[in-house]
Enzyme design. Sequence first.
Site, PDB file in Angstrom:
ATOM      1  N   GLU A 211       0.854  -1.179   0.000  1.00 41.65           N
ATOM      2  CA  GLU A 211       0.000   0.000   0.000  1.00 41.65           C
ATOM      3  C   GLU A 211       0.892   1.232   0.000  1.00 41.65           C
ATOM      4  O   GLU A 211       1.942   1.234   0.645  1.00 41.65           O
ATOM      5  CB  GLU A 211      -0.893   0.026   1.239  1.00 41.65           C
ATOM      6  CG  GLU A 211      -1.784  -1.201   1.399  1.00 41.65           C
ATOM      7  CD  GLU A 211      -2.381  -1.284   2.798  1.00 41.65           C
ATOM      8  OE1 GLU A 211      -3.145  -0.377   3.172  1.00 41.65           O
ATOM      9  OE2 GLU A 211      -2.064  -2.246   3.522  1.00 41.65           O
TER      10      GLU A 211
ATOM     11  N   CYS B   9      30.204   7.119  28.754  1.00 41.11           N
ATOM     12  CA  CYS B   9      30.711   7.496  30.060  1.00 41.11           C
ATOM     13  C   CYS B   9      30.012   6.593  31.066  1.00 41.11           C
ATOM     14  O   CYS B   9      28.782   6.472  31.040  1.00 41.11           O
ATOM     15  CB  CYS B   9      30.404   8.961  30.359  1.00 41.11           C
ATOM     16  SG  CYS B   9      30.829   9.454  32.041  1.00 41.11           S
TER      17      CYS B   9
ATOM     18  N   ASP C 280       1.480  10.387   3.314  1.00 43.34           N
ATOM     19  CA  ASP C 280       2.199  11.319   4.187  1.00 43.34           C
ATOM     20  C   ASP C 280       1.183  12.192   4.921  1.00 43.34           C
ATOM     21  O   ASP C 280       0.903  13.329   4.536  1.00 43.34           O
ATOM     22  CB  ASP C 280       3.145  12.181   3.349  1.00 43.34           C
ATOM     23  CG  ASP C 280       4.206  12.850   4.198  1.00 43.34           C
ATOM     24  OD1 ASP C 280       4.322  12.500   5.390  1.00 43.34           O
ATOM     25  OD2 ASP C 280       4.914  13.732   3.679  1.00 43.34           O
TER      26      ASP C 280
END
Length: 678
Positions: free
Chosen positions: A113, A434, A117
Site C-alpha cells: 500500500e 561514560c 504522508d
Amino acid sequence: MKPEVQQRVMQLREQLQKASYAYYVLDNPVMEDAVYDQLYRELQDFETAYPELITPDSPTQRVGEKPATQFHSVRHHIPLYSLENAFNVEELQIWDSRWQRLVATPDASYVCELKIDGNAIALTYERGILVRGATRGDGITGEDITQNIKTIRSIPLRLDLPESLAKLADVERVEVRGEAFLPLDTFEKINAQRQKAGETLFANPRNAAAGTLRQLDSRVVAKRQLDFFAYTLHIPGMDDTSIADTQWEALQLLQSLGFRVNPNKRLCTSLGEVAAYYTDWDTERLNLPYMTDGVVVKLNSLKLQEKLGFTQKFPRWAVALKYTPEEAPTLVEKIIVNVGRTGALTPLAEMRPVQLAGTTVSRATLHNGDRIAQLDIRVGDTVIVRKAGEIIPEVLRVLPELRPEGTEPFIMPTHCPVCGQPVVKEKDEAVSRCVNISCPAILKGSIEHWVSRDALDIRGIGEKLVHQLVDRGLVSSVADLYELTTERLCELERMGQKSAEKIVMAIAQSKTQPWSRVLYGLGIRHVGAVTAQTITDKFTSVEQLANTSPAKIEAIYGIGAEIADSICQWFRISANQTLITRLQSLGLQLVNTEVVTTTTNQIFTGKTFVITGTLPTLKRDEAKAMIQQAGGKVTDSISKKTDYLVVGAEAGSKLVKATALGIKQLSEAELLELLATS
C-alpha cells in the site's frame, strides 16, 4: 411524537449516508447537490423540533456547534506501533530474511500500500457507531479529537453493515486505523488563503493536516476538507480470521464497511513483485493528488502476522519501504559531542542552516565514532544532509572536492567531555559511553527523562531548571526531587514563590503516577513506554520484577532477550537498589494498583464505572485507582452493565448514551463522598 416522524427521520439519515458514501468514498455521486441539501435541511428541521431524535451518527452531527476548550488524553485500546523503515530493496530483503528465520513458510504473499504522508488516526466504533477518534500520540495514549474526526466525510459515522456482516452490529467494539491527510490542491488553497490573510504558511501538507486535526473549532476543520484512507481493522473479542484470513480481505472488508481504501494497493506473490511495485511508484507517485513517502509492505496472512508478533517498537510482519528523502548541501561549522542519560557520547554536526523537508535544519547527528571515521567529516566540509525517515537530520555524505586546505580529521574524545572520566566502548557496540554514574550529564538526562510527559509528567520542570538543580547540588538523584522545598527552589534564578509552590505541588502529585510510568521513568535501557506497560501488566510490583529471571521476562509476548537482560542487570546494581528503596519510602507507586487488594471497605465490589470529561481536581488515573481500591471496575465504554458514570466538564457521547440507558451519574464530589464512607 408521531411514529411517522421517527420513520421519516430514519429514512432521511439512511438516504444521506448512502449519498455521502457514494460521493466521498466511491467518487460516484448518486444524488444532485440540490437534492442532498433539501433532504439535509429537512432532517435538520426535524431534529430541531425533536432534539431527542438526535443521535451521534446523524449526518447533522459532523460539525460541532461550539469550539472545544481543550483536547483530552485517551488510552488506545490497541497500541499504535510505528513501522520499521527500509530505504532500498536490499534492506527490504534483510527484513524479509529476518522474519523468515523466525517462522519458515514456503508460500508467503505480501500486500503493498502506498504510505500516505499524513497523520495516523485511531477510530473506535461501538456497536457500529463512531464513538471516538484519537491521534496516534506516543502509541499508547493520544488526544481525543472525535469532534474534528466527524467532519471528515470519508469516515463513516455508522458502519455500513450488509447482511453478510450483520453480526458486527453486535460487536461491542471495532477499531479502525488509517491516515488523515490533506489533498495537494486543498493544501495549496489553504496556503493561498493564509498568505492573503498575512498568516504563516504551512510547510507541507502533513504539517497542515496535523494543525487542522488539533483545531479546537471543528467548523474550521470542516472547511479544510481533510480526507482519510483506512488500512487496518481490529475486532477485539472476535477471531478476525472468521471474517478475514488475510490483509487483502481485511482491506476489502473495510471498503464494505464504508471506508475509503487506497485504490493503488497491490497483492504480490513474491518479494520481486514487491520491488517492482516500489519501483513503479517511485516517479508515478508524483502524479498523485496527495503526498506519499514510501510503500508499506505487510505479510498478507493474518495468522502469520499473529505468529510473528512485535518487537519493542515495531511489528515484525510489516515494513515501511521509504523513497529517497529530500537532500540538501550545507557547510559544517562545528562538531560537538553530547552525553545522554545512558552515558552515550553522540557527535553532532553544527551546520549553516538549510531548508530540508519543510523545516530549517542547523544540526545533524553523526551517530558515533565509526560513522565519523567512515565519512571522514571535518569542520569546514561541505556535506549533503537528509532526514533519516524524514524525521532526524543526518549527514549522508561529504563532498571532499570542496574541502578547504588545512582541515584536520575529527577524533572522538577518550574522556567524557562533561566529567572528564575515561569513556568505555564495548566490543559489540559502536557507541562510546561514560560509565561514571555521578556524571552531571547523565544525571541531568536521567532527571529530564523522569519528569517528561510520558514518565512522571512533572509540569514546570524543564531543561534549564534541571541544570540549575544539578549544578547547585540540590539534586543528585531523581529521589531528591521529592525532598525539594519551596524555600530551596526560591533560591534559584528567576524562581518566584508561586512558581516554586506549583513545582513542589506537581512533584507531590507525580507520586500518584502508576507503576508503569515509574518503570519507564527509571530509564532502563531498551525499556520504552509501551514495553513498561507490557511488563507491569505481568509483574505487578517492583519486588516481583527485581527478583525474577531474564527467562520469565522474555516469556512475555513481544519482549526479547536484550530487554530482559537489561532489566535484570539494572536491578543488580546496588545504587539502583538504594534508589528503589528511597522511592518506596517517599510514597511512589511501585505496585500495579489495578490488582492490589486494600484493607478498605470494598463498597464498589461488583460495580462497573465509566469516567467521562475532565474532573475538577482529580486526574482520570487517580479517580480510576480510587474506584479500583474500593473494589470497583473501570471500563472505557458505556453498556447496560455500567452502574455509574462519573461526569466531568466537556462530557461527550458517553453522557448521551448513559442518559438514554438511565445509568446513574456521579459528579467528582459525589464520588468522593461515597469513597469517604469506605
